[in-house]
Design an enzyme around this catalytic site. Structure first.
Site, PDB file in Angstrom:
ATOM      1  NE  ARG A 122      -1.963  -1.758   3.548  1.00  0.00           N
ATOM      2  CZ  ARG A 122      -2.381  -1.980   4.789  1.00  0.00           C
ATOM      3  NH1 ARG A 122      -3.618  -1.630   5.132  1.00  0.00           N
ATOM      4  NH2 ARG A 122      -1.592  -2.536   5.688  1.00  0.00           N
ATOM      5  CE  LYS A 180       0.854  -2.499   9.398  1.00  0.00           C
ATOM      6  NZ  LYS A 180      -0.348  -2.754  10.259  1.00  0.00           N
ATOM      7  CE1 TYR A 189      -5.381   2.107  10.490  1.00  0.00           C
ATOM      8  CE2 TYR A 189      -4.294   1.741   8.378  1.00  0.00           C
ATOM      9  CZ  TYR A 189      -5.454   1.916   9.118  1.00  0.00           C
ATOM     10  OH  TYR A 189      -6.670   1.927   8.492  1.00  0.00           O
ATOM     11  CG  HIS A 232      -1.839  -1.182  15.174  1.00  0.00           C
ATOM     12  ND1 HIS A 232      -3.184  -1.269  15.465  1.00  0.00           N
ATOM     13  CD2 HIS A 232      -1.761  -1.067  13.817  1.00  0.00           C
ATOM     14  CE1 HIS A 232      -3.882  -1.223  14.342  1.00  0.00           C
ATOM     15  NE2 HIS A 232      -3.045  -1.087  13.335  1.00  0.00           N
ATOM     16  CD  GLU A 268      -3.485   2.705  15.621  1.00  0.00           C
ATOM     17  OE1 GLU A 268      -2.586   2.610  16.474  1.00  0.00           O
ATOM     18  OE2 GLU A 268      -3.284   3.110  14.452  1.00  0.00           O
ATOM     19  CB  VAL A 321      -8.787  -9.894  12.051  1.00  0.00           C
ATOM     20  CG1 VAL A 321      -8.751  -8.551  11.330  1.00  0.00           C
ATOM     21  CG2 VAL A 321      -9.258 -10.977  11.075  1.00  0.00           C
ATOM     22  CB  ALA A 322      -7.472  -8.941  17.293  1.00  0.00           C
ATOM     23  CG  ASP A 358      -2.301  -4.863  12.744  1.00  0.00           C
ATOM     24  OD1 ASP A 358      -1.104  -5.117  12.550  1.00  0.00           O
ATOM     25  OD2 ASP A 358      -3.117  -4.677  11.830  1.00  0.00           O
ATOM     26  CB  VAL A 405      -1.039 -11.900   7.685  1.00  0.00           C
ATOM     27  CG1 VAL A 405      -0.433 -10.753   6.892  1.00  0.00           C
ATOM     28  CG2 VAL A 405      -0.542 -13.243   7.147  1.00  0.00           C
ATOM     29  CB  ALA A 406       0.930  -7.930  11.552  1.00  0.00           C
ATOM     30  CG  MET A 448      -4.738 -10.206   7.509  1.00  0.00           C
ATOM     31  SD  MET A 448      -6.240 -10.794   8.339  1.00  0.00           S
ATOM     32  CE  MET A 448      -7.192 -11.402   6.947  1.00  0.00           C
TER      33      MET A 448
END
Length: 372
Positions: A15, A75, A94, A96, A118, A267-268, A270, A298-299, A301
C-alpha cells in the site's frame, strides 16, 4: 506544508500513504508533496502519474524524511524509519503501540508528533480510519480461512459451504464490530454455518438486521466462547479495544482442545491478538501450527490487496491530512477533538491513555501536551 510519502518497507506491504488523486487535492490547497521513487508500484501507479498530479519524485526515503514536515504512511514505522524522525515532525499512519514497547520507546525518543489512524474517532464513537481496513480484513479473513482449511495447507480438508449431502463448515466469529460484520457477510455467502459472538447486544442486533437469521448470534461469555470454539472448523478473531491490547479470549488450553486441522485467523494481531497462541506473521510466511491448529496471523492483511486497500484508506484519511496541512498540527488537534484522539505521542510524551496504561508510561493530557 511539505508532505512526504515514503515507500512502505514492512515485509510485503504494497500500500501507499497517498494516491495521486489525494496528491492533486493537497496541491490544490497549496501544499507541496514529495513521493519516494516507486512508492506507488504496489498499486500499479507509476511515478509519472504522481508527477502529473503535482508531486515531486525523490530517490530515497532519507530525502523524504529529511524534507517533509509531515510524513503520511500506511503501516507503523519500521526501525530504520523511526531513526529518521526528528523533533516536531508529524507522523500520520497506523501505529498500534499498545503491544509494541520498542516502537513506542523510539517514537517517544524521537520528539515527533505521532498521530495514529486507529485511534482517531468519529462523533458516533466509531473509528473512521480503522473501519475501511477492518472491512477489507474482515472479508479477507474468510478467504484466508477457506484456503488454509485445504489439506495441502495443513487444514482438515473441508469446503466451507459443503456440497449436497455433506454438511458445511462451522465458522465462529469473535466480535460483531466492523471486522466481524464483514467477516459474517463473506462467511454467510460461502454457505457455511456462521456463529457470531459479542458482549454488545446492540452489535449482535445489527448483525441480525444486516443478515437476517442466517448467522447465529450468541452473547460472548466464557462458556459460550469455549463451547463454540471447540466445535468450530474456522475461528476468526475480530475483537478490538481502541488503542489498547486485544483481550485474550481463547486460551492456549482451549486451542489445544480444538479439532485437528481447524484454522484460526487472528485479525486482532495488530493489537496483540485475541488468541494466547497468536504471534504476528507475514504474507511471505502467513501460517504456523500450534498443536494441530493452523494459525493465520498476518499483521497487515489488507496489504495483500493493496490497490483496493489504498483507495479505501485514502477516502477516509484525506480529510484529516487536509486538516493537519491546512491548519497546522497544533490548531487542527486543538480544534478537532476526534482528530486529537489520534494523538498517541507528542514531543516525548504519551498522550493516549490506553497506550500509557498498557506500557506503564505516564499519561499526559493531549491538550496540555500541545500547549506545552
Amino acid at each position: 506544508m511539505l508532505i512526504g510519502v515514503p515507500r512502505e518497507v514492512k515485509s510485503q506491504e504494497y500500500r501507499v500513504g497517498l494516491t495521486p488523486a489525494s496528491v492533486r487535492e493537497l496541491c490544490a490547497h497549496g501544499h507541496q508533496i514529495v513521493v519516494e521513487h516507486d512508492a506507488g508500484a504496489g498499486i500499479n501507479t507509476a511515478d509519472s502519474v504522481y508527477q502529473a498530479a503535482g508531486a515531486d519524485i525523490v530517490s530515497s526515503a532519507e530525502e523524504v524524511f529529511a524534507r517533509a514536515e509531515m510524513i503520511v504512511k500506511v503501516k507503523e514505522p519500521q526501525p530504520e524509519e523511526r531513526r529518521r524522525l526528528r523533533p516536531g515532525q508529524i507522523l500520520f499512519t497506523y501505529l498500534h503501540l499498545a503491544p509494541d514497547p520498542e516502537q513506542t520507546a523510539e517514537l517517544v525518543e524521537s520528539g515527533g508528533i505521532c498521530i495514529a489512524y486507529e485511534t482517531v474517532t468519529a462523533p458516533d464513537g466509531g473509528l473512521p480510519l480503522l473501519a475501511p481496513m477492518s472491512e477489507v480484513a474482515g472479508r479477507m479473513s474468510v478467504q484466508a480461512g477457506a484456503h488454509n482449511l485445504e489439506k495441502p495447507q495443513g487444514g482438515m480438508g473441508i469446503l466451507l459451504g459443503g456440497v449436497a449431502g455433506v454438511p458445511p463448515a462451522k465458522i465462529v466469529i469473535l466480535g460483531a464490530g466492523v471486522v466481524g460484520s464483514n467477516a459474517a457477510q463473506a462467511a454467510v455467502g460461502s454457505g457455511a454455518q456462521v456463529v457470531v459472538l459479542d458482549r454488545n447486544i446492540d452489535a449482535l442486533r445489527r448483525i441480525e438486521r444486516l443478515l437476517g437469521a442466517r448467522p447465529i448470534t450468541v452473547f460472548s461469555s466464557r462458556d459460550n466462547i469455549e463451547r463454540h470454539v471447540l466445535s468450530a472448523d474456522l475461528v476468526i478473531g475480530g475483537v478490538l479495544i481502541p488503542g489498547a491490547a486485544a483481550p485474550k479470549l481463547v486460551s492456549q488450553q482451549m486451542v489445544g482442545a480444538m479439532k485437528a486441522g481447524a484454522v484460526v485467523v487472528d485479525v486482532a494481531i495488530d493489537q496483540g491478538g485475541c488468541f494466547e497462541t497468536s504471534h504476528p506473521t507475514t504474507h511471505a510466511e502467513p501460517t504456523y501450527v500450534v498443536g494441530h491448529v493452523v494459525h493465520y496471523c498476518v499483521a497487515n492483511m489488507p496489504g495483500g490487496v493493496p490497490r483496493t486497500s489504498t483507495f479505501a484508506l485514502n477516502n477516509a484519511t484525506l480529510p484529516y491530512v487536509l486538516l493537519l496541512a491546512d491548519q497546522g498540527y497544533r490548531r487542527a488537534l486543538q480544534d478537532h477533538p476526534h482528530l486529537r484522539a489520534g494523538l498517541n505521542v507528542c514531543r516525548g510524551k504519551v498522550t493516549c491513555a490506553e497506550v500509557a496504561a498498557a506500557l506503564n508510561y505516564p499519561f499526559h493530557d493531549p491538550l496540555h501536551a500541545l500547549a506545552a
